[in-house]
Design a protein around this motif. Sequence first.
Motif, short mmCIF file in Angstrom:
data_model
loop_
_atom_site.label_atom_id
_atom_site.label_comp_id
_atom_site.label_asym_id
_atom_site.label_seq_id
_atom_site.Cartn_x
_atom_site.Cartn_y
_atom_site.Cartn_z
N LEU A 157 25.12 61.42 28.84
CA LEU A 157 25.42 60.34 28.18
C LEU A 157 25.74 59.09 29.56
O LEU A 157 25.92 59.40 30.72
CB LEU A 157 26.72 60.54 27.65
CG LEU A 157 26.90 61.34 26.43
CD1 LEU A 157 28.18 61.73 25.83
CD2 LEU A 157 25.68 61.00 25.23
N PRO A 158 25.74 57.86 28.86
CA PRO A 158 25.82 56.75 30.05
C PRO A 158 27.23 56.93 30.70
O PRO A 158 28.19 57.30 30.16
CB PRO A 158 25.95 55.51 28.94
CG PRO A 158 25.15 55.69 27.76
CD PRO A 158 25.46 57.43 27.68
N ASN A 159 26.91 56.63 32.10
CA ASN A 159 28.47 56.88 32.82
C ASN A 159 28.97 55.63 33.19
O ASN A 159 28.38 54.83 34.10
CB ASN A 159 27.82 57.62 33.91
CG ASN A 159 29.03 58.21 34.90
OD1 ASN A 159 30.07 57.96 34.50
ND2 ASN A 159 28.75 58.92 35.81
N PRO A 160 30.21 55.07 33.06
CA PRO A 160 30.95 53.96 33.25
C PRO A 160 31.18 53.94 34.91
O PRO A 160 31.49 52.88 35.43
CB PRO A 160 32.33 54.13 32.80
CG PRO A 160 31.82 55.19 31.45
CD PRO A 160 31.05 56.16 32.06
N PHE A 161 30.86 55.39 35.53
CA PHE A 161 31.36 55.02 36.93
C PHE A 161 30.30 54.51 37.64
O PHE A 161 30.88 53.62 38.68
CB PHE A 161 31.03 56.65 37.28
CG PHE A 161 31.30 57.02 38.80
CD1 PHE A 161 32.44 57.10 39.38
CD2 PHE A 161 30.12 56.90 39.78
CE1 PHE A 161 32.69 57.20 40.85
CE2 PHE A 161 30.20 56.99 41.11
CZ PHE A 161 31.61 57.34 41.65
N PHE A 171 31.78 52.47 25.80
CA PHE A 171 31.22 53.37 25.04
C PHE A 171 30.85 52.88 23.63
O PHE A 171 29.82 53.60 23.19
CB PHE A 171 32.13 54.79 25.10
CG PHE A 171 32.21 55.63 26.20
CD1 PHE A 171 30.83 56.09 26.92
CD2 PHE A 171 33.26 55.89 26.82
CE1 PHE A 171 30.98 57.01 28.19
CE2 PHE A 171 33.29 56.61 28.12
CZ PHE A 171 32.27 57.09 28.61
N ASP A 172 31.33 52.13 23.30
CA ASP A 172 31.17 51.54 21.93
C ASP A 172 29.74 50.93 21.97
O ASP A 172 29.10 50.72 20.71
CB ASP A 172 32.19 50.55 21.66
CG ASP A 172 33.39 50.95 21.07
OD1 ASP A 172 33.43 52.22 20.78
OD2 ASP A 172 34.45 50.37 21.13
N GLN A 202 24.65 56.62 21.10
CA GLN A 202 24.46 58.26 21.21
C GLN A 202 25.85 58.86 21.38
O GLN A 202 25.91 60.01 21.40
CB GLN A 202 23.47 58.41 22.25
CG GLN A 202 23.77 57.73 23.59
CD GLN A 202 23.06 56.44 23.90
OE1 GLN A 202 23.34 55.58 22.93
NE2 GLN A 202 22.65 56.44 24.86
N VAL A 203 26.81 58.09 21.96
CA VAL A 203 28.02 58.62 22.46
C VAL A 203 28.85 59.10 21.31
O VAL A 203 29.31 60.20 21.04
CB VAL A 203 28.90 57.64 23.09
CG1 VAL A 203 30.36 58.33 23.44
CG2 VAL A 203 28.36 57.19 24.58
N ASN A 204 28.88 58.23 19.89
CA ASN A 204 29.49 58.26 19.05
C ASN A 204 28.75 59.66 18.06
O ASN A 204 29.40 60.17 17.34
CB ASN A 204 29.63 57.39 18.16
CG ASN A 204 30.46 57.23 16.82
OD1 ASN A 204 31.67 57.62 17.01
ND2 ASN A 204 30.22 57.20 15.71
N LEU A 205 27.27 59.34 18.20
CA LEU A 205 26.68 60.45 17.57
C LEU A 205 26.88 61.97 18.25
O LEU A 205 27.15 62.90 17.36
CB LEU A 205 25.17 60.23 17.74
CG LEU A 205 24.17 61.30 17.44
CD1 LEU A 205 24.23 61.38 15.77
CD2 LEU A 205 22.75 61.12 17.62
N VAL A 225 36.72 62.74 29.15
CA VAL A 225 38.17 62.40 28.95
C VAL A 225 37.92 61.59 27.53
O VAL A 225 38.74 61.82 26.54
CB VAL A 225 38.65 61.62 29.80
CG1 VAL A 225 39.87 60.56 29.09
CG2 VAL A 225 38.93 62.24 31.02
N PHE A 226 37.19 60.84 27.16
CA PHE A 226 36.78 59.75 26.07
C PHE A 226 36.43 60.82 25.03
O PHE A 226 37.00 60.66 23.83
CB PHE A 226 35.87 58.85 26.38
CG PHE A 226 35.31 57.98 25.20
CD1 PHE A 226 36.35 56.96 24.54
CD2 PHE A 226 34.29 58.26 24.49
CE1 PHE A 226 36.19 56.25 23.24
CE2 PHE A 226 33.87 57.54 23.15
CZ PHE A 226 34.80 56.64 22.77
N ILE A 227 35.74 61.63 25.18
CA ILE A 227 35.28 62.34 23.95
C ILE A 227 36.33 63.36 23.51
O ILE A 227 36.58 63.68 22.56
CB ILE A 227 33.93 63.24 24.49
CG1 ILE A 227 32.87 62.46 24.51
CG2 ILE A 227 33.46 64.30 23.42
CD1 ILE A 227 31.47 63.05 25.07
N ALA A 228 37.20 64.24 24.63
CA ALA A 228 38.08 64.98 24.43
C ALA A 228 39.09 64.24 23.35
O ALA A 228 39.80 64.68 22.57
CB ALA A 228 38.66 65.45 25.51
#
Length: 297
Positions: free
Chosen positions: A194-198, A217-218, A222-225, A263-266
């Motif tokens: 997934l896209p990485n904010p790093f 992430f908004d 694909q992240v929400n999917l 972290v965001f997904i969990a």
Amino acid sequence: MTGNIDIDLVIISGRSGSGKTVALRVLEDLGYYCIDNLPVIFLPELVAVAKNRYPKLAVSIDIRNMPDNIQSFEDMYKTLRENKKIKTTLIYVDAEESVLIKRYSETRRLHPLSKRKLSLDEAIVLEGSILEDIASLADLRIDTSSLSIHDLAAQITTLINGHPEKKLVIVFESFGFKNGIAKDADFIFDARFLPNPFWDPSLRSKTGLDIEVVKFFDKYPQVNLYINQIDEMLTGWLGDIEKSNRSYLTVAIGCTGGCHRSVFIAQSLYERFEKRGLLTKVRHRSLEALKADGKKS
């Protein structure tokens, strides 16, 4: 005891040096009558007399007291699990082989299998193989490789105090693959694609809990999917998992560093399941490790 439960039985198992003794001491502090190195053949007899004398009972079962036929323990444990008057929890603690070797080297203890004329690393590998079937029966597995004694004690306390009668607790945890895979998880999902904010300098020091990263992430559907698909898969199988009479289900989400995507997904999954009234917990392994080290997360 509450409800129709006569005995609260906790069984601690795992490889030597993984932290079983610490776990047993924590349970003793929580009011359990604890027995270390109980020969497995005596477990049914102990449970039979425990109702009136030891309603909260904890025993350690490991390589020292396993029967020659591992199937006999499995049958015994299945019988205990099917008894409506007994609340059973099997906790399996383990650690990476390199960590176990280091712990033995520091304490200069003899491994229980050393009498077979094996090297230390050979004994540790063999022990893991012998106990593999017990590990597969565990309600909860705890990897102590990166845990201090105090961390392990805190985790055992939290899990036991939050262990409801006949209720499944879903534990969502994030981790970083660079620190090693989460070995105590029932499900592991990889978020590294997934896209990485790093790679955004302004977000590098943030975490998946920060609003700036959430907004990042908004922008990516694909992240929400991916979150939806994990949610649907877990929800679809939850009924069957609960019917297996287990106490805990650990769902781990991993990314490279364990600070942003996982972290965001969990956290998102934890909040979804909590809102549905399910018993949930969340843990962010890499963030906790950074905090413990005094580093900026």
